[in-house]
Design a protein around this motif. Structure first.
Motif, PDB file in Angstrom:
ATOM      1  N   LEU A   4     -17.804 -11.874   4.439  1.00  0.00           N
ATOM      2  CA  LEU A   4     -17.362 -10.498   4.680  1.00  0.00           C
ATOM      3  C   LEU A   4     -16.455 -10.020   3.556  1.00  0.00           C
ATOM      4  O   LEU A   4     -16.562  -8.884   3.112  1.00  0.00           O
ATOM      5  CB  LEU A   4     -16.648 -10.398   6.025  1.00  0.00           C
ATOM      6  N   ASN A   5     -15.558 -10.863   3.087  1.00  0.00           N
ATOM      7  CA  ASN A   5     -14.677 -10.472   1.987  1.00  0.00           C
ATOM      8  C   ASN A   5     -15.459 -10.339   0.684  1.00  0.00           C
ATOM      9  O   ASN A   5     -15.079  -9.558  -0.187  1.00  0.00           O
ATOM     10  CB  ASN A   5     -13.532 -11.464   1.816  1.00  0.00           C
ATOM     11  N   ALA A   6     -16.537 -11.095   0.541  1.00  0.00           N
ATOM     12  CA  ALA A   6     -17.319 -11.062  -0.690  1.00  0.00           C
ATOM     13  C   ALA A   6     -17.939  -9.690  -0.940  1.00  0.00           C
ATOM     14  O   ALA A   6     -18.187  -9.326  -2.087  1.00  0.00           O
ATOM     15  CB  ALA A   6     -18.399 -12.132  -0.656  1.00  0.00           C
ATOM     16  N   ILE A   7     -18.178  -8.916   0.120  1.00  0.00           N
ATOM     17  CA  ILE A   7     -18.802  -7.602  -0.054  1.00  0.00           C
ATOM     18  C   ILE A   7     -17.797  -6.517  -0.427  1.00  0.00           C
ATOM     19  O   ILE A   7     -18.197  -5.413  -0.776  1.00  0.00           O
ATOM     20  CB  ILE A   7     -19.573  -7.166   1.217  1.00  0.00           C
ATOM     21  N   LEU A   8     -16.512  -6.828  -0.360  1.00  0.00           N
ATOM     22  CA  LEU A   8     -15.495  -5.814  -0.651  1.00  0.00           C
ATOM     23  C   LEU A   8     -15.487  -5.464  -2.131  1.00  0.00           C
ATOM     24  O   LEU A   8     -15.438  -6.336  -2.991  1.00  0.00           O
ATOM     25  CB  LEU A   8     -14.116  -6.310  -0.211  1.00  0.00           C
ATOM     26  N   GLU A   9     -15.527  -4.174  -2.397  1.00  0.00           N
ATOM     27  CA  GLU A   9     -15.531  -3.668  -3.768  1.00  0.00           C
ATOM     28  C   GLU A   9     -14.407  -2.652  -3.940  1.00  0.00           C
ATOM     29  O   GLU A   9     -13.950  -2.054  -2.957  1.00  0.00           O
ATOM     30  CB  GLU A   9     -16.863  -2.968  -4.060  1.00  0.00           C
ATOM     31  N   PRO A  10     -13.970  -2.434  -5.180  1.00  0.00           N
ATOM     32  CA  PRO A  10     -12.940  -1.429  -5.421  1.00  0.00           C
ATOM     33  C   PRO A  10     -13.337  -0.082  -4.816  1.00  0.00           C
ATOM     34  O   PRO A  10     -14.492   0.346  -4.902  1.00  0.00           O
ATOM     35  CB  PRO A  10     -12.864  -1.352  -6.943  1.00  0.00           C
ATOM     36  N   PRO A  20      -1.383  -4.550  11.422  1.00  0.00           N
ATOM     37  CA  PRO A  20      -1.819  -3.172  11.660  1.00  0.00           C
ATOM     38  C   PRO A  20      -0.797  -2.130  11.186  1.00  0.00           C
ATOM     39  O   PRO A  20      -1.168  -1.008  10.851  1.00  0.00           O
ATOM     40  CB  PRO A  20      -2.019  -3.111  13.175  1.00  0.00           C
ATOM     41  N   ASP A  21       0.471  -2.530  11.114  1.00  0.00           N
ATOM     42  CA  ASP A  21       1.512  -1.608  10.658  1.00  0.00           C
ATOM     43  C   ASP A  21       1.387  -1.283   9.172  1.00  0.00           C
ATOM     44  O   ASP A  21       2.015  -0.346   8.689  1.00  0.00           O
ATOM     45  CB  ASP A  21       2.903  -2.159  10.983  1.00  0.00           C
ATOM     46  N   TRP A  22       0.583  -2.051   8.424  1.00  0.00           N
ATOM     47  CA  TRP A  22       0.363  -1.755   7.010  1.00  0.00           C
ATOM     48  C   TRP A  22      -0.524  -0.532   6.830  1.00  0.00           C
ATOM     49  O   TRP A  22      -0.581   0.042   5.759  1.00  0.00           O
ATOM     50  CB  TRP A  22      -0.267  -2.944   6.305  1.00  0.00           C
ATOM     51  N   GLY A  23      -1.258  -0.148   7.875  1.00  0.00           N
ATOM     52  CA  GLY A  23      -2.162   0.988   7.786  1.00  0.00           C
ATOM     53  C   GLY A  23      -3.447   0.644   7.056  1.00  0.00           C
ATOM     54  O   GLY A  23      -3.797  -0.525   6.874  1.00  0.00           O
ATOM     55  N   VAL A  24      -4.134   1.675   6.625  1.00  0.00           N
ATOM     56  CA  VAL A  24      -5.399   1.525   5.909  1.00  0.00           C
ATOM     57  C   VAL A  24      -5.093   1.288   4.441  1.00  0.00           C
ATOM     58  O   VAL A  24      -4.197   1.905   3.874  1.00  0.00           O
ATOM     59  CB  VAL A  24      -6.278   2.779   6.081  1.00  0.00           C
ATOM     60  N   GLY A  25      -5.846   0.377   3.825  1.00  0.00           N
ATOM     61  CA  GLY A  25      -5.654   0.095   2.410  1.00  0.00           C
ATOM     62  C   GLY A  25      -6.933   0.295   1.626  1.00  0.00           C
ATOM     63  O   GLY A  25      -8.030   0.216   2.170  1.00  0.00           O
ATOM     64  N   GLN A  26      -6.780   0.558   0.335  1.00  0.00           N
ATOM     65  CA  GLN A  26      -7.927   0.708  -0.553  1.00  0.00           C
ATOM     66  C   GLN A  26      -8.006  -0.504  -1.467  1.00  0.00           C
ATOM     67  O   GLN A  26      -7.025  -0.863  -2.125  1.00  0.00           O
ATOM     68  CB  GLN A  26      -7.802   1.981  -1.384  1.00  0.00           C
ATOM     69  N   VAL A  27      -9.181  -1.140  -1.496  1.00  0.00           N
ATOM     70  CA  VAL A  27      -9.387  -2.308  -2.350  1.00  0.00           C
ATOM     71  C   VAL A  27      -9.291  -1.874  -3.808  1.00  0.00           C
ATOM     72  O   VAL A  27      -9.931  -0.909  -4.232  1.00  0.00           O
ATOM     73  CB  VAL A  27     -10.767  -2.965  -2.068  1.00  0.00           C
ATOM     74  N   GLN A  28      -8.470  -2.591  -4.576  1.00  0.00           N
ATOM     75  CA  GLN A  28      -8.315  -2.331  -6.008  1.00  0.00           C
ATOM     76  C   GLN A  28      -9.175  -3.284  -6.833  1.00  0.00           C
ATOM     77  O   GLN A  28      -9.754  -2.891  -7.831  1.00  0.00           O
ATOM     78  CB  GLN A  28      -6.845  -2.478  -6.420  1.00  0.00           C
ATOM     79  N   SER A  29      -9.230  -4.561  -6.377  1.00  0.00           N
ATOM     80  CA  SER A  29     -10.054  -5.559  -7.067  1.00  0.00           C
ATOM     81  C   SER A  29     -10.343  -6.713  -6.117  1.00  0.00           C
ATOM     82  O   SER A  29      -9.647  -6.908  -5.121  1.00  0.00           O
ATOM     83  CB  SER A  29      -9.369  -6.076  -8.333  1.00  0.00           C
ATOM     84  N   ASN A  30     -11.389  -7.459  -6.442  1.00  0.00           N
ATOM     85  CA  ASN A  30     -11.789  -8.633  -5.666  1.00  0.00           C
ATOM     86  C   ASN A  30     -12.322  -9.645  -6.670  1.00  0.00           C
ATOM     87  O   ASN A  30     -13.501  -9.622  -7.016  1.00  0.00           O
ATOM     88  CB  ASN A  30     -12.845  -8.239  -4.635  1.00  0.00           C
ATOM     89  N   ILE A  31     -11.440 -10.520  -7.126  1.00  0.00           N
ATOM     90  CA  ILE A  31     -11.789 -11.460  -8.185  1.00  0.00           C
ATOM     91  C   ILE A  31     -11.465 -12.877  -7.735  1.00  0.00           C
ATOM     92  O   ILE A  31     -10.308 -13.189  -7.456  1.00  0.00           O
ATOM     93  CB  ILE A  31     -11.026 -11.136  -9.494  1.00  0.00           C
ATOM     94  N   GLY A  33     -11.868 -14.457  -5.022  1.00  0.00           N
ATOM     95  CA  GLY A  33     -11.274 -14.618  -3.698  1.00  0.00           C
ATOM     96  C   GLY A  33      -9.884 -14.029  -3.548  1.00  0.00           C
ATOM     97  O   GLY A  33      -9.312 -14.067  -2.467  1.00  0.00           O
ATOM     98  N   ARG A  34      -9.347 -13.491  -4.632  1.00  0.00           N
ATOM     99  CA  ARG A  34      -8.045 -12.800  -4.571  1.00  0.00           C
ATOM    100  C   ARG A  34      -8.329 -11.308  -4.522  1.00  0.00           C
ATOM    101  O   ARG A  34      -8.869 -10.746  -5.469  1.00  0.00           O
ATOM    102  CB  ARG A  34      -7.188 -13.156  -5.776  1.00  0.00           C
ATOM    103  N   ILE A  35      -7.952 -10.704  -3.404  1.00  0.00           N
ATOM    104  CA  ILE A  35      -8.265  -9.301  -3.166  1.00  0.00           C
ATOM    105  C   ILE A  35      -6.975  -8.490  -3.247  1.00  0.00           C
ATOM    106  O   ILE A  35      -6.034  -8.736  -2.487  1.00  0.00           O
ATOM    107  CB  ILE A  35      -8.922  -9.128  -1.782  1.00  0.00           C
ATOM    108  N   THR A  36      -6.935  -7.557  -4.176  1.00  0.00           N
ATOM    109  CA  THR A  36      -5.775  -6.680  -4.314  1.00  0.00           C
ATOM    110  C   THR A  36      -6.068  -5.393  -3.560  1.00  0.00           C
ATOM    111  O   THR A  36      -7.091  -4.750  -3.785  1.00  0.00           O
ATOM    112  CB  THR A  36      -5.492  -6.380  -5.793  1.00  0.00           C
TER     113      THR A  36
END
Length: 59
Positions: A4-10, A20-31, A33-36
């Motif tokens: 599931l994490n492998a499909i995440l793209e910027p 959940p208190d962090w809210g919604v986030g936007q993926v910046q990078s996925n390199i 296995g480290r997802i920013t």
């Protein structure tokens, strides 16, 4: 890394299952296995994809 994490793209929107208190986030990078992700309420966070499976967000 989870498949599931492998499909995440910027640009994709995600939520953290344990923060959940962090809210919604936007993926910046996925390199290697480290997802920013830039979360609305917590700023930029680097997540170990082998430990946390992020949840794709659908508005």
């Amino acid at each position: 890394m989870s498949d599931l994490n492998a499909i995440l793209e910027p640009g994709m929107l995600v939520t953290h299952p344990d923060k959940p208190d962090w809210g919604v986030g936007q993926v910046q990078s996925n390199i290697g296995g480290r997802i920013t992700v830039n979360f609305r309420e917590s700023g930029k966070v680097v997540i170990d994809g082998s430990r946390v499976i992020l949840i794709p967000y659908h508005a």
